[in-house]
Design a protein around this motif. Structure first.
Motif, PDB file in Angstrom:
ATOM      1  N   PHE A  96      -5.121  26.649  -7.355  1.00  0.00           N
ATOM      2  CA  PHE A  96      -4.006  27.568  -7.538  1.00  0.00           C
ATOM      3  C   PHE A  96      -4.267  28.818  -6.705  1.00  0.00           C
ATOM      4  O   PHE A  96      -5.298  29.488  -6.886  1.00  0.00           O
ATOM      5  N   LEU A  97      -3.355  29.118  -5.782  1.00  0.00           N
ATOM      6  CA  LEU A  97      -3.597  30.131  -4.757  1.00  0.00           C
ATOM      7  C   LEU A  97      -3.677  31.528  -5.337  1.00  0.00           C
ATOM      8  O   LEU A  97      -4.525  32.324  -4.958  1.00  0.00           O
ATOM      9  N   ALA A 128      -0.882  29.177 -13.735  1.00  0.00           N
ATOM     10  CA  ALA A 128      -1.885  28.165 -13.415  1.00  0.00           C
ATOM     11  C   ALA A 128      -2.209  27.415 -14.694  1.00  0.00           C
ATOM     12  O   ALA A 128      -3.265  27.626 -15.320  1.00  0.00           O
ATOM     13  N   PRO A 129      -1.345  26.514 -15.158  1.00  0.00           N
ATOM     14  CA  PRO A 129      -1.570  25.819 -16.437  1.00  0.00           C
ATOM     15  C   PRO A 129      -2.756  24.873 -16.370  1.00  0.00           C
ATOM     16  O   PRO A 129      -3.135  24.401 -15.294  1.00  0.00           O
ATOM     17  N   LEU A 130      -3.354  24.617 -17.543  1.00  0.00           N
ATOM     18  CA  LEU A 130      -4.493  23.710 -17.613  1.00  0.00           C
ATOM     19  C   LEU A 130      -4.034  22.268 -17.524  1.00  0.00           C
ATOM     20  O   LEU A 130      -2.887  21.931 -17.833  1.00  0.00           O
ATOM     21  N   TRP A 131      -4.983  21.429 -17.062  1.00  0.00           N
ATOM     22  CA  TRP A 131      -4.686  19.999 -16.975  1.00  0.00           C
ATOM     23  C   TRP A 131      -4.652  19.416 -18.382  1.00  0.00           C
ATOM     24  O   TRP A 131      -5.549  19.695 -19.197  1.00  0.00           O
ATOM     25  N   PRO A 132      -3.655  18.645 -18.737  1.00  0.00           N
ATOM     26  CA  PRO A 132      -3.632  18.078 -20.089  1.00  0.00           C
ATOM     27  C   PRO A 132      -4.813  17.134 -20.317  1.00  0.00           C
ATOM     28  O   PRO A 132      -5.216  16.395 -19.413  1.00  0.00           O
ATOM     29  N   LYS A 133      -5.400  17.183 -21.528  1.00  0.00           N
ATOM     30  CA  LYS A 133      -6.522  16.326 -21.859  1.00  0.00           C
ATOM     31  C   LYS A 133      -6.019  14.888 -21.996  1.00  0.00           C
ATOM     32  O   LYS A 133      -5.008  14.613 -22.648  1.00  0.00           O
ATOM     33  N   GLU A 134      -6.729  13.981 -21.375  1.00  0.00           N
ATOM     34  CA  GLU A 134      -6.353  12.576 -21.455  1.00  0.00           C
ATOM     35  C   GLU A 134      -7.592  11.714 -21.261  1.00  0.00           C
ATOM     36  O   GLU A 134      -8.564  12.133 -20.618  1.00  0.00           O
ATOM     37  N   GLY A 193       2.516  24.368 -11.371  1.00  0.00           N
ATOM     38  CA  GLY A 193       2.131  25.774 -11.267  1.00  0.00           C
ATOM     39  C   GLY A 193       3.166  26.551 -10.478  1.00  0.00           C
ATOM     40  O   GLY A 193       4.099  25.997  -9.897  1.00  0.00           O
ATOM     41  N   LEU A 194       2.992  27.849 -10.474  1.00  0.00           N
ATOM     42  CA  LEU A 194       3.888  28.705  -9.692  1.00  0.00           C
ATOM     43  C   LEU A 194       3.022  29.655  -8.869  1.00  0.00           C
ATOM     44  O   LEU A 194       2.376  30.540  -9.446  1.00  0.00           O
ATOM     45  N   PRO A 195       2.975  29.494  -7.544  1.00  0.00           N
ATOM     46  CA  PRO A 195       3.559  28.384  -6.765  1.00  0.00           C
ATOM     47  C   PRO A 195       2.805  27.091  -6.992  1.00  0.00           C
ATOM     48  O   PRO A 195       1.722  27.108  -7.569  1.00  0.00           O
ATOM     49  N   PRO A 196       3.355  25.933  -6.550  1.00  0.00           N
ATOM     50  CA  PRO A 196       2.689  24.645  -6.783  1.00  0.00           C
ATOM     51  C   PRO A 196       1.282  24.652  -6.205  1.00  0.00           C
ATOM     52  O   PRO A 196       1.018  25.244  -5.166  1.00  0.00           O
ATOM     53  N   PRO A 197       0.314  23.970  -6.903  1.00  0.00           N
ATOM     54  CA  PRO A 197      -1.075  23.984  -6.430  1.00  0.00           C
ATOM     55  C   PRO A 197      -1.266  23.069  -5.232  1.00  0.00           C
ATOM     56  O   PRO A 197      -0.440  22.208  -4.927  1.00  0.00           O
ATOM     57  N   VAL A 198      -2.417  23.243  -4.577  1.00  0.00           N
ATOM     58  CA  VAL A 198      -2.855  22.367  -3.497  1.00  0.00           C
ATOM     59  C   VAL A 198      -3.797  21.346  -4.106  1.00  0.00           C
ATOM     60  O   VAL A 198      -4.765  21.716  -4.800  1.00  0.00           O
ATOM     61  N   THR A 199      -3.543  20.050  -3.881  1.00  0.00           N
ATOM     62  CA  THR A 199      -4.341  18.995  -4.498  1.00  0.00           C
ATOM     63  C   THR A 199      -5.269  18.372  -3.477  1.00  0.00           C
ATOM     64  O   THR A 199      -4.963  18.302  -2.277  1.00  0.00           O
ATOM     65  N   PHE A 200      -6.407  17.865  -3.982  1.00  0.00           N
ATOM     66  CA  PHE A 200      -7.382  17.149  -3.156  1.00  0.00           C
ATOM     67  C   PHE A 200      -8.256  16.326  -4.091  1.00  0.00           C
ATOM     68  O   PHE A 200      -8.307  16.574  -5.304  1.00  0.00           O
TER      69      PHE A 200
END
Length: 1290
Positions: A218-219, A140-146, A168-175
């Motif tokens: 991230f599940l 569950a990697p962190l979101w890059p700062k931008e 991520g592994l597995p890919p995250p669910v976005t909303f």
């Protein structure tokens, strides 16, 4: 070379078929003793999934379990190399299992153990292997700062806010959410794409805000991470005012430039997508434009798979579940608004990871036996098959002379004890792989018996019986059955032995009792078991209970006489309405009868008598109906039967509503049969005045219901009560009730479009029912347009039920819909219906029609098909016309009728079987193609002949008895000889009941059609089997039985005297209410008196037969009172000899009439009256003899008992204590002494002023003399003594 290859392929197929028949795999029973002794290779029973993702916070567990004998040992490979578990302190293997557990309590990184793992389980007989398990740790990697600059757009423009979540592994669910953690509102204009981006088809001023934040969930770690929020600024022509926004004018009166649709995702005019079989296909089309475009989906060259397609995100996403190869193709999404439309094509390719067609299974063989393992898989691209032996490629393994590899099949011949192994089949392509383990186990084991020893089996006579003898051995033993240890093996006739060892006796008889021995033998030895069979008589009810009605308070009796095998314990039980009966004082049961005393309403119901033994049971039922008490009037001698109910009364309407009203009524008398339901009917005065129609039915316990009504109807209601006897007359109608009008709510049914001419289309539908019109001026709006044209709809409004569209092209599809309307508005629109314009004659004919493989009754026909465009309509069938042109039988008269047969096929090289042909005939045929209305031109004409066949049955077969010693047979030639007739074959054999004697055979020339058979025995009867013959063989057999005497002419016996045929006549019935005396006449000899009475109840057609073995008359009891019966008598030996049927009706049920003069109460009453008259005479005599002086006896004052005495049963005892006192003159006082009475009447007078007539009779009124002391103590009036009363009467 190609011919040689064809021979090799044919030889290989023949070998496969041969081995298929020769290979017999052994099924090992799950018997613990056998499994403990059986040595078998290992089998994997549990393993982790191929793609195994684990939570880094938990220990890692990789499962691997297997079974086998001996118990398998386990080892692992990691990334293709041996994994030494002992050297890693964090890794342990569970006991008696191969499951690995990796612990991190003392440090370590889960990522260090990522890789590909494979488990191996082995014993002395082979090695099994698991799938390759790819172990990965969830991330569950962190979101890059931008730093996100504000997004500035013009009102009406499109916009895409990118999400780009971290992988991520597995890919995250976005909303997408706002700063207040509220989800961003999505609709047709604003929605999230499959990649997580937020799409605006057009931006509005109210979209401006500073907190559009994309979030990723991230599940595995159950964490949510947020991207820095976007700030959206919208440039408008005029200042934006929140109060100016409304749905009808979202831009607040500002002018915003409209735009044609353009695609935001995917880009361009076409794209492609690959999906795997059985997975989920997601296609997306998001368009920009103002107004917001609508999205529609199509599939080129076909329809969307409606049963598994689903549209989401306001039609922007199309999802197809369980994708199959048929779902490949070009999908088109179209975006349109009123400025125009655009399309995007998505080319979908369906590939497939390998999937099983024939998965190899375990093979258990005995030495020297044959077998095979088959591994077939399919996929796209086609998978490659690799065989391994004990986890080693088969090419690298030790050679085995009993094994031969042939592609996807391994063939085993004459296996030996050392041939046991585990074989792996690996099917793989670029999208995945399948791995299956299947062992070959070669075992030898002496025969063993698996069932219980020396079982006792009890069965019912004439039942189908099975004696089980489960056994096992390798090689498979041969099983034989013996009875009582003697004779050859039992098989055939009434016995049948199944492959599992079970012996079937088709109909068990008493002679089948005994000890049966099953013996299993092989080259390794033998084993045996015994079963003792006892055949018992069936348990049955010979006198069943009968339906009856009884008056409340009376006694009812149900008979249940049973017959059963005396060696079996038996129980007879009674139930009422499927519940046990509790016996007591009122309900008593003896061996054959259930008695119910003092019947009340709770006793009504269905009573079932059940006789049951340990192996069978029988039951019979009867219903008891409880009637009201009989009238107290002695002249009423019969109980009243149940009758139809009286009609309901006082109908009232309440709670009026637009489409409902409450109806209430009072039920009438049910006449001893409860009301089961009420039928509500209605009559309306607009469409069908005077016709009453059913509205609804309701349970019999309801008297107030809410009626659901239709609009625009003036209703009137009535109610009918229904019980078991029938319906009541209808009630008096209710007041009228008018419902208000409304728009139609029903879609016209039966909408269809079809062509009556080649250039038109008739659109028809069924009119709405009168009660569906809902209002005045009903009419229909109909729309139609050419399918797939996306053009404007044509429409028409009409009051009829048909509209004809003219000047159409031939057989063109149209979309049609319809809507009903009235003055109140429009109803719902129908779904789209596909109709077609008219058809025309097909222009092409099938070609190259020919026939092959013609036998006597069928042949294979072949032809070349027509082009589907030439059908000019809906293809219905290829229609074959054929007729019998001639027969090869000289002089045969036959029909040349034209016959047709249709074949529906769209194959490139069609063929079909033409059957039901007449043998030995010449035929002609041709073929046309047909649509629904027309046939095309004919094909080439073909003539062919059928081969000779077996003949039909002779046209008739008559058997006549000419005398005691001969039978004459006559028959006719077959209607269809189907060839050249060469004669007849007659088989006959003596028949004695179900047994037949030795068959006799006679053959005759074709011109012989009669035969006389001499009877060796006058009493012998025969079965005859006659068939005609051609050179092909015998035809259909016609069977006749030598006739009974009643079907024959009178014949003479040996003395020459004429013997009359047997008859039964003059059947008479003298009947009462529950019995009948039956008599008849007959001419049977005394040795043949064996008759059957057949009695049929007219009400339910129940039939009862009674055997009679003595001379009539007889008495038949237990009949139903007031019932109609049909009776006949027939011979038991010759059932065709019967009397004429007689119909009679028993008298109605009645209460027993008795002679009143013999009743005790009547005799007592008469004696009392006589005694009173005698006493009166004595008093008169005393009066005259004493000159007017009357002795009056004193009476002891006693108070009345203030408490009513009750009997134990609850009834009141109205007898006073006076009844138990002695007569006056010897009366005992309460104190126990005797009080003398005075003789003077003056003491009883008032002041001594009593007066007398001249004859001495007393004139004054009597008053009872009062004792002063007693009057003061008790002021109640006293009862008059019976003797004093008699004196007063005098």
């Amino acid at each position: 070379m190609s011919r040689q290859g064809g021979h090799l392929a044919l030889a290989w197929m023949s070998l496969q078929l041969l081995l298929w028949h020769e290979s017999v795999t052994i099924e090992v029973p799950q018997d613990p003793k056998i499994l403990a002794d059986l040595r078998q290779p290992p089998t994997i029973t549990k393993q982790s999934v191929k793609d195994y993702i684990v939570d880094p916070r938990d220990n890692i567990i990789i499962e691997c379990e297997a079974k086998g004998n001996p118990v398998p040992t386990f080892s692992w490979r990691r990334n293709g190399k041996f994994f030494n578990i002992g050297k890693d302190l964090r890794v342990t293997m569970q006991k008696r299992s191969g499951t690995l557990e990796i612990e991190f309590r003392n440090g370590g990184r889960p990522e260090d153990y990522e890789g590909e793992y494979q488990c191996f389980a082995g014993n002395d007989y082979g090695m099994a292997m698991s799938n390759k398990i790819l172990l990965r740790v969830s991330k569950a990697p962190l979101w890059p700062k931008e730093v996100l600059e504000p997004v500035v757009v013009t009102e009406g423009s499109s916009l895409v806010l990118s999400c780009n979540p971290p992988p991520g592994l597995p890919p995250p669910v976005t909303f997408w959410i706002s700063s207040l953690m509220m989800p961003i509102r999505q609709d047709k204009r604003v929605s999230m794409g499959l990649n997580g981006d937020l799409y605006f088809s057009n931006v509005m001023a109210q979209d401006a805000q500073n907190d559009y934040s994309c979030s990723a969930r991230f599940l595995f770690t159950h964490t949510i991470q947020q991207k820095n929020p976007f700030t959206l600024k919208v440039l408008t022509n005029d200042p934006y005012n929140d109060t100016s926004y409304n749905d009808s004018d979202p831009y607040g009166g500002r002018k915003v430039a409209e735009s044609m649709p353009t695609f935001l995702s995917p880009l361009g005019s076409e794209s492609s997508k690959m999906v795997l079989r059985d997975e989920q296909l997601l296609l997306e089309c998001i368009a920009a434009g103002l107004p917001t475009p609508a999205i529609k989906w199509f599939k080129k060259g076909g329809d969307l798979p409606g049963h598994k397609v689903k549209f989401e995100m306001y039609n922007k996403t199309m999802k197809i579940i369980n994708v199959s190869e048929e779902d490949a193709g070009e999908y088109v999404c179209m975006a349109n608004n009123h400025l125009g439309s655009i399309r995007h094509s998505i080319f979908v390719q369906v590939r497939a990871a390998p999937y099983w067609l024939d998965k190899p299974t375990n093979l258990v063989l005995a030495p020297e036996e044959n077998g095979r393992l088959v591994c077939r898989a399919n996929g796209n691209p086609k998978p490659t098959i690799q065989w391994l032996v004990n986890s080693i490629p088969i090419d690298s393994s030790l050679p085995d002379p009993s094994r031969q590899l042939m592609g996807d099949t391994i063939i085993f011949r004459s296996v030996q004890m050392g041939s046991s192994a585990v074989y792996q089949c690996n099917a793989s392509n670029q999208h995945g792989y399948l791995l299956a383990n299947a062992f070959v186990s070669v075992i030898d084991m002496r025969p063993r018996m698996l069932g219980l020893k020396n079982q006792l089996i009890k069965v019912i006579e004439n039942n189908r019986t099975f004696l089980d003898c489960p056994f096992f051995g390798s090689p498979i033993p041969e099983l034989r059955w013996f009875k009582n240890g003697q004779g050859s093996g039992l098989d055939g006739g009434q016995y049948r032995v199944y492959v599992n060892g079970t012996l079937e006796i088709k109909r068990a008889k008493a002679m089948d009792e005994g000890t049966y021995t099953c013996v299993a033998s092989s080259i390794l030895g033998m084993a045996e078991n015994q079963v003792r069979l006892e055949v018992k008589e069936p348990s049955r009810i010979v006198l069943a209970p009968e339906h009856q009605s009884a008056v409340r308070g009376s006694t009812a009796r149900f008979n249940c006489k049973v017959k059963f095998d005396p060696s079996l314990p038996v129980t007879v039980t009674w139930t009422k309405d499927d519940k046990p009966i509790h016996l007591g004082r009122r309900l008593r049961k003896d061996d054959e009868t259930l008695t119910i005393a003092n019947i009340n309403e709770a006793d009504e119901g269905t009573y079932v008598c059940t006789v049951k033994t340990e192996i069978d049971q029988d039951s019979a039922s009867a219903r008891l109906t409880v009637l009201e008490e009989a009238s107290l009037n002695p002249s009423v001698s019969s109980a009243l039967p149940p009758d139809r109910p009286d009609p309901p009364m006082d109908l009232e309407l309440s709670d009026p509503a637009a489409r409902s009203v409450r109806l209430t009524w009072i039920p009438g008398n049910d006449h001893r049969s409860p009301v089961t339901e009420f039928l509500v009917q209605f009559e309306e005065d607009r469409w069908e005045p005077g016709r009453w129609q059913d509205l609804a039915t309701y349970p019999g316990d309801l008297t107030s219901v809410i009626l659901q009504l239709a609009p625009f109807v003036n209703y009137q209601f009535r109610v009918i009560a229904i019980n078991a006897v029938g319906q009541s007359v209808a009630s008096v109608p209710s007041p009228k009730y008018q419902t208000s009008s409304a728009a139609p709510d029903v879609i016209p049914r039966g909408l269809r479009g079809w062509g009556s001419e080649k250039d038109n289309m008739e659109i028809t539908w069924e009119p709405l029912l009168d009660l569906e019109k809902n209002g005045p001026n009903l009419h229909y709006s109909v729309w139609w347009r050419r399918k797939d044209s996306d053009g404007e709809w044509n429409n028409v409004t009409t009051t009829g039920t048909k509209h004809v569209v003219h000047n159409t092209e031939t057989y063109v599809p149209y979309e049609i819909k319809i809507q009903a309307r009235n003055d109140l508005g429009a109803g719902p629109e129908s779904n789209l219906v596909i109709g077609y314009s008219g058809e025309d004659k097909p222009t092409s004919a099938p070609t190259d029609l020919h026939i092959s493989k013609v036998d006597s009754t069928k042949g294979n026909i072949h032809w070349k098909p027509v082009n589907q465009d030439s059908v000019r309509g809906e293809f219905k069938e290829y229609r074959l016309y054929y007729w019998r042109k001639a027969s090869h039988v000289p002089g045969l008269v036959f029909s040349k009728e034209n016959k047709t047969k249709g074949f529906y096929t769209t194959m490139a090289q069609p063929s079909a079987i033409l059957s039901d042909l007449v043998p030995f005939s010449h035929y002609q045929m041709f073929m046309v193609v047909a649509n629904n209305h027309y046939e095309g031109p004919p094909s080439n004409s073909v003539e062919f002949s059928t081969k000779e066949g077996v003949p039909d049955a002779p046209s008739f077969f008559r058997i006549k008895r000419r005398g005691f010693d001969s039978i004459h047979l006559e028959w006719g030639k077959p209607t269809e000889p189907n060839g050249l007739l060469i004669g007849y074959r007659l088989k006959y054999q003596a028949a004695n009941g179900s047994r037949e004697g030795r068959p006799h055979l006679e053959t005759f020339l074709p011109n012989v059609t009669e035969f006389t058979l001499r009877l060796p025995d006058r009493s012998t009867r025969y079965n005859f089997y006659l068939s005609a013959l051609t050179t092909v063989g015998a035809g259909e057999v016609i069977i006749e039985e030598s006739p009974f005497f009643t079907n024959e002419e009178n014949f003479t016996d040996a003395t020459g005297l004429v013997v009359a045929e047997r008859e039964i006549w003059n059947l008479t019935v003298d009947h009462n209410s529950n019995y009948a005396n039956i008599n008849w006449r007959h001419n049977f000899p005394p040795s043949s008196i064996d008759f059957v009475l057949e009695l049929t109840l007219d009400s339910n057609k129940t039939m009862k037969t009674v055997p009679v073995t003595h001379q009539p008359p007889i008495t038949m009891k237990d009949l139903i009172a007031g019932a109609k019966y049909h009776l006949r008598v027939y011979s038991h030996e010759l059932s065709s000899i019967t009397s004429k049927s007689v119909t009679f009706e028993t008298k109605a049920a009645y209460i027993d009439q008795v002679d009143i003069a013999t009743q005790g109460w009547f005799i007592g009453l008469m004696c009392a009256i006589a005694l009173i008259i005698l006493i009166l005479l004595i008093v008169c005599f005393i009066k005259r003899s004493r000159g007017g002086k009357y002795p009056v006896r004193d009476k002891k004052d006693l108070p009345l008992d203030s408490v009513d005495h009750k009997d134990p049963d609850g009834s009141f005892d109205y007898h006073s204590d006076e009844d138990n006192k002695p007569l006056q003159g010897s009366q005992t006082s309460l104190e126990g002494n005797v009080k003398e009475s005075d003789d003077s009447l003056v003491d009883y007078g008032e002041g001594g002023d009593g007066q007398f007539n001249e004859d001495g009779s007393f004139i004054g009124q009597y008053t009872v003399k009062k004792d002063k002391d007693e009057t003061e103590g008790n002021e109640s009036s006293e009862a008059t003594s019976p003797v004093n009363a008699l004196y007063s009467l005098a």
